[in-house]
Design a protein around this motif. Structure first.
Motif, mmCIF file in Angstrom:
data_model
loop_
_atom_site.group_PDB
_atom_site.id
_atom_site.type_symbol
_atom_site.label_atom_id
_atom_site.label_comp_id
_atom_site.label_asym_id
_atom_site.label_seq_id
_atom_site.Cartn_x
_atom_site.Cartn_y
_atom_site.Cartn_z
ATOM 1 N N SER A 163 -4.178 -5.249 3.642
ATOM 2 C CA SER A 163 -4.937 -4.107 4.784
ATOM 3 C C SER A 163 -4.453 -2.760 4.780
ATOM 4 C CB SER A 163 -5.363 -4.413 6.079
ATOM 5 O OG SER A 163 -3.939 -4.712 6.788
ATOM 6 N N GLN A 164 -3.089 -2.826 4.528
ATOM 7 C CA GLN A 164 -2.196 -1.528 4.461
ATOM 8 C C GLN A 164 -1.920 -0.961 2.993
ATOM 9 O OE1 GLN A 164 -1.547 0.128 7.214
ATOM 10 N NE2 GLN A 164 -2.802 -1.468 8.174
ATOM 11 N N ARG A 165 -2.705 -1.543 2.043
ATOM 12 C CA ARG A 165 -2.694 -0.963 0.511
ATOM 13 C C ARG A 165 -4.115 -0.626 0.116
ATOM 14 N NH1 ARG A 165 0.825 -4.670 -3.628
ATOM 15 N NH2 ARG A 165 2.724 -4.281 -2.633
ATOM 16 N N ASP A 166 -4.124 0.105 -0.989
ATOM 17 C CA ASP A 166 -5.274 0.664 -1.635
ATOM 18 C C ASP A 166 -5.827 -0.777 -2.339
ATOM 19 O OD1 ASP A 166 -5.051 3.082 -0.442
ATOM 20 O OD2 ASP A 166 -4.094 3.858 -2.251
ATOM 21 N N LEU A 167 -7.315 -0.668 -2.748
ATOM 22 C CA LEU A 167 -7.730 -1.743 -3.201
ATOM 23 C C LEU A 167 -8.378 -1.509 -4.609
ATOM 24 C CD1 LEU A 167 -9.411 -3.629 -0.121
ATOM 25 C CD2 LEU A 167 -7.282 -4.038 -1.407
ATOM 26 N N MET A 168 -8.399 -2.151 -5.632
ATOM 27 C CA MET A 168 -9.076 -1.870 -6.868
ATOM 28 C C MET A 168 -9.427 -3.225 -7.575
ATOM 29 S SD MET A 168 -5.924 0.202 -8.421
ATOM 30 C CE MET A 168 -6.814 0.438 -10.196
ATOM 31 N N SER A 169 -10.371 -3.175 -8.495
ATOM 32 C CA SER A 169 -10.881 -4.252 -9.274
ATOM 33 C C SER A 169 -11.457 -5.306 -8.595
ATOM 34 C CB SER A 169 -9.669 -4.770 -10.099
ATOM 35 O OG SER A 169 -9.079 -3.975 -10.878
ATOM 36 N N PRO A 170 -12.662 -5.024 -7.810
ATOM 37 C CA PRO A 170 -13.154 -6.056 -7.157
ATOM 38 C C PRO A 170 -13.977 -7.163 -7.967
ATOM 39 C CG PRO A 170 -14.294 -4.059 -6.821
ATOM 40 C CD PRO A 170 -13.125 -3.685 -7.692
ATOM 41 N N TYR A 171 -13.529 -8.296 -8.319
ATOM 42 C CA TYR A 171 -14.277 -9.459 -8.842
ATOM 43 C C TYR A 171 -14.927 -10.091 -7.854
ATOM 44 C CZ TYR A 171 -16.277 -12.157 -12.719
ATOM 45 O OH TYR A 171 -16.907 -12.625 -13.456
ATOM 46 N N TYR A 227 -20.368 -15.421 -0.746
ATOM 47 C CA TYR A 227 -19.563 -14.569 -1.690
ATOM 48 C C TYR A 227 -18.472 -14.526 -1.772
ATOM 49 C CZ TYR A 227 -24.458 -12.781 -1.467
ATOM 50 O OH TYR A 227 -26.039 -12.858 -1.293
ATOM 51 N N ARG A 228 -17.792 -14.486 -2.814
ATOM 52 C CA ARG A 228 -16.327 -14.755 -3.191
ATOM 53 C C ARG A 228 -15.660 -13.412 -3.774
ATOM 54 N NH1 ARG A 228 -15.648 -20.366 -2.629
ATOM 55 N NH2 ARG A 228 -17.179 -21.009 -1.121
ATOM 56 N N MET A 229 -14.484 -13.161 -3.531
ATOM 57 C CA MET A 229 -13.997 -11.923 -4.385
ATOM 58 C C MET A 229 -12.460 -12.369 -4.625
ATOM 59 S SD MET A 229 -13.884 -7.836 -3.182
ATOM 60 C CE MET A 229 -13.246 -7.931 -1.701
ATOM 61 N N MET A 230 -12.248 -11.864 -5.657
ATOM 62 C CA MET A 230 -10.721 -11.429 -6.035
ATOM 63 C C MET A 230 -10.491 -10.022 -6.193
ATOM 64 S SD MET A 230 -9.271 -14.912 -8.356
ATOM 65 C CE MET A 230 -7.628 -14.594 -7.557
ATOM 66 N N VAL A 231 -9.467 -9.430 -5.668
ATOM 67 C CA VAL A 231 -9.272 -8.016 -5.680
ATOM 68 C C VAL A 231 -7.763 -7.514 -5.897
ATOM 69 C CG1 VAL A 231 -9.253 -8.009 -3.340
ATOM 70 C CG2 VAL A 231 -9.763 -5.896 -4.112
ATOM 71 N N ARG A 232 -7.408 -6.685 -6.421
ATOM 72 C CA ARG A 232 -6.067 -6.156 -6.654
ATOM 73 C C ARG A 232 -5.809 -5.185 -5.581
ATOM 74 N NH1 ARG A 232 -4.434 -2.067 -11.343
ATOM 75 N NH2 ARG A 232 -2.309 -1.340 -10.667
ATOM 76 N N ASP A 249 5.359 -3.231 -6.239
ATOM 77 C CA ASP A 249 4.942 -3.989 -7.602
ATOM 78 C C ASP A 249 3.506 -2.926 -7.765
ATOM 79 O OD1 ASP A 249 2.616 -5.083 -6.034
ATOM 80 O OD2 ASP A 249 4.318 -6.201 -5.019
ATOM 81 N N THR A 250 3.141 -3.079 -9.058
ATOM 82 C CA THR A 250 1.674 -2.514 -9.320
ATOM 83 C C THR A 250 0.535 -3.186 -9.007
ATOM 84 O OG1 THR A 250 1.478 -3.833 -11.627
ATOM 85 C CG2 THR A 250 2.894 -1.743 -11.531
ATOM 86 N N GLY A 251 0.748 -4.473 -8.195
ATOM 87 C CA GLY A 251 -0.262 -5.182 -7.568
ATOM 88 C C GLY A 251 0.083 -6.574 -7.371
ATOM 89 N N THR A 252 -0.992 -6.878 -6.362
ATOM 90 C CA THR A 252 -0.990 -8.413 -5.936
ATOM 91 C C THR A 252 -2.577 -8.662 -5.988
ATOM 92 O OG1 THR A 252 -0.940 -7.915 -3.543
ATOM 93 C CG2 THR A 252 1.155 -8.664 -4.858
ATOM 94 N N ILE A 253 -2.832 -9.983 -6.168
ATOM 95 C CA ILE A 253 -4.416 -10.437 -6.404
ATOM 96 C C ILE A 253 -4.392 -11.250 -5.074
ATOM 97 C CG2 ILE A 253 -5.995 -11.623 -7.592
ATOM 98 C CD1 ILE A 253 -4.754 -10.761 -10.378
ATOM 99 N N TRP A 254 -5.748 -10.753 -4.419
ATOM 100 C CA TRP A 254 -6.085 -11.585 -3.153
ATOM 101 C C TRP A 254 -7.365 -12.209 -3.404
ATOM 102 C CZ3 TRP A 254 -3.055 -11.520 1.276
ATOM 103 C CH2 TRP A 254 -2.032 -10.965 1.502
ATOM 104 N N TYR A 255 -7.824 -13.406 -2.459
ATOM 105 C CA TYR A 255 -8.942 -14.099 -2.485
ATOM 106 C C TYR A 255 -9.529 -13.749 -1.241
ATOM 107 C CZ TYR A 255 -12.111 -18.216 -2.591
ATOM 108 O OH TYR A 255 -13.094 -19.074 -2.347
ATOM 109 N N ALA A 256 -10.870 -13.517 -1.219
ATOM 110 C CA ALA A 256 -11.522 -13.322 0.040
ATOM 111 C C ALA A 256 -12.973 -13.769 -0.127
ATOM 112 C CB ALA A 256 -11.681 -11.476 0.377
ATOM 113 N N LYS A 257 -13.729 -13.866 1.171
ATOM 114 C CA LYS A 257 -14.915 -14.559 1.358
ATOM 115 C C LYS A 257 -15.806 -13.527 2.232
ATOM 116 C CE LYS A 257 -13.478 -19.245 0.996
ATOM 117 N NZ LYS A 257 -13.541 -20.702 1.468
ATOM 118 N N SER A 258 -17.079 -13.629 2.045
ATOM 119 C CA SER A 258 -17.995 -12.919 2.877
ATOM 120 C C SER A 258 -19.252 -13.703 3.074
ATOM 121 C CB SER A 258 -18.212 -11.420 2.002
ATOM 122 O OG SER A 258 -19.231 -10.521 2.458
#
Length: 301
Positions: free
Chosen positions: A23-31, A41-46, A56-65
């Protein structure tokens, strides 16, 4: 084959709740993809450090909606840097492939500890929360460096196609590879399409998601830019086996809103497509920091 066209009916912000590490980072690449149930709905996001912060240049998270707009992330990243050197600097650009047996393959960009060199890697497992890193999916070559940003599809004939971004002569371009299965082995093919002189996509190209509701005429929502990296989202249609371009947009489909600051980050970048309730939802990031969902309508000409 029928010619096609698209327009944007609505654009809405996508919200992600979770621990401070996302939540304290910027978000990109919403798959984003649909789960097995309605309103699932499911999402992996950088998640990337905010401007001015280091790490680091990114971590990849899993989220649901349950509505495709407001997501809740898990307590920890699904894919994080290390311990191996190939992604010690960061993990970027997730692309999710669901397997017939219920398992998953996730392609992602691994950034080395120097924060500059990238390689296309992949992880696999019976579920998104049980992924294991498998190593390099497609290696860079002397003529195609920093291979990343996978877009994968199985054609009507049963062969797999992988589009990918690569670096050459200071530009980002799109390559194409074919393989017998979802994890290859991949063989490089010819460049599927090129920048267009005098157009909004005259220098850089990067892969975007595929709309495959018509397998006879799949469409990619690709990313294109000028030499000064002002990225917009367009579309291009192919024949069933991705051997021939059938149609291509003239103007971009999505561009960032105008900014009074010419030096501001001027980027709209497509990441995934979901079909829900007859609607085409195109997920993208803006300015490399915020997520949005565009509702797209397809027309025949």
């Amino acid at each position: 084959m029928a010619e096609v066209d698209f327009n944007v009916e609505n654009i809405e912000p996508v919200i992600v709740h979770g621990p401070d590490a996302i939540s304290q980072r910027d978000l990109m690449s919403p798959y984003v993809w649909k789960g097995p149930h309605d309103h699932d709905y499911r999402m992996m996001v950088r998640a990337v450090p905010r401007m001015g912060e280091t790490g680091d240049t990114g971590t990849i998270w899993y989220a649901k909606s349950d509505d495709g707009l407001t997501f809740t992330a898990t307590d920890r990243p699904a894919i994080a840097p290390g311990p191996g050197p190939e992604d010690a600097g960061g993990c970027e650009d997730p692309t999710v492939v669901q397997l017939p047996d219920g398992g998953y393959v996730v392609y992602y960009t691994g950034v080395a500890a120097d924060g500059r060199h990238g390689e296309m890697l992949y992880a696999a497992g019976p579920g998104i929360e049980h992924l294991k890193k498998k190593g390099v999916a497609m290696a860079s070559t002397p003529s195609e460096g920093n291979v990343k940003e996978a877009t994968v599809d199985r054609t009507k004939a049963g062969r797999w196609r992988m589009f990918y971004e690569y670096a050459a002569n200071g530009a980002s371009l799109i390559g194409l590879a074919t393989g017998p299965d979802v994890d290859g082995p991949w063989q490089h093919e010819r460049q599927p399409f090129a920048p267009r002189e005098g157009m909004w996509d005259n220098f850089h190209l990067s892969t975007g998601p595929l709309l495959t509701t018509d397998k006879n005429q799949p469409v990619m929502f690709y990313n294109g830019a000028t030499e000064d990296a002002r990225w917009r989202i367009g579309w291009i249609a192919f024949d069933a086996e991705y051997r021939k371009v059938i149609d291509r947009c003239i103007e971009p489909l999505i561009a960032p809103p105008p900014s009074p600051n010419r030096l501001a980050t001027d980027i709209a970048f497509a990441a995934s497509v979901v079909i829900a309730g007859g609607h085409i939802w195109l997920y993208f990031s803006r300015a490399d920091r915020a997520l949005f969902r565009a509702t797209i309508r397809r027309y025949g000409r």
